[in-house]
Design a protein around this motif. Sequence first.
Motif, PDB file in Angstrom:
ATOM      1  N   LYS A 140      24.879 -29.240  12.517  1.00 40.77           N
ATOM      2  CA  LYS A 140      24.374 -28.198  13.416  1.00 40.77           C
ATOM      3  C   LYS A 140      25.357 -27.038  13.433  1.00 40.77           C
ATOM      4  CE  LYS A 140      26.384 -30.162  17.559  1.00 40.77           C
ATOM      5  NZ  LYS A 140      26.205 -30.434  18.952  1.00 40.77           N
TER       6      LYS A 140
ATOM      7  N   ASP B 195      20.903 -27.565  10.253  1.00 44.12           N
ATOM      8  CA  ASP B 195      20.389 -26.938  11.466  1.00 44.12           C
ATOM      9  C   ASP B 195      19.270 -25.959  11.121  1.00 44.12           C
ATOM     10  OD1 ASP B 195      20.023 -25.438  13.858  1.00 44.12           O
ATOM     11  OD2 ASP B 195      22.072 -25.931  14.467  1.00 44.12           O
TER      12      ASP B 195
ATOM     13  N   ARG C 269      18.036 -23.685  12.749  1.00 45.93           N
ATOM     14  CA  ARG C 269      18.250 -22.338  13.293  1.00 45.93           C
ATOM     15  C   ARG C 269      18.815 -21.386  12.244  1.00 45.93           C
ATOM     16  NH1 ARG C 269      21.782 -23.911  18.425  1.00 45.93           N
ATOM     17  NH2 ARG C 269      22.680 -25.220  16.797  1.00 45.93           N
TER      18      ARG C 269
END
Length: 142
Positions: free
Chosen positions: A48, A107, A109
């Motif tokens: 992450k 991750d 994102r």
Amino acid sequence: MFSKLRSVLEMLCGRLGSDLYVFFCFLASFREGVDVAGDALSVVVIDKLPFAAPDDPVFEARLEAVRRRGGNPFRDEQLPQAVIALKQGVGRLIRTESDRGVLVLCDPRITGKPYGRVFMQSLPQFAVTRRIEDVQLFFARG
């Protein structure tokens, strides 16, 4: 979190086979000070994006100071600090001009949020793929 990371590692280990020398699982505590030189390290997995824990009182005080100055805590403090932390993690893989390897960013994102571009632009130029075949080809080329 760990089950997703374990799945990625198992997939890579199973598909890449014994040619893979070392997996280095990026943890915040290993972001700095770990030096595995040359071919001994070929893959860094980052599960992450390394944003600081929001409940850290020191970090919260820094965010509050940004707010008092009229700044944006995310843009002015959290994002830059996370970018530095990611670069430190990536730096475990690429130490010299001759180093090569695979960075696995798990991750979503990184591609799903607008600030993901900030992270990507902070890193050296490299090929980006979601295809395991591209990773296999990378390692096959030696």
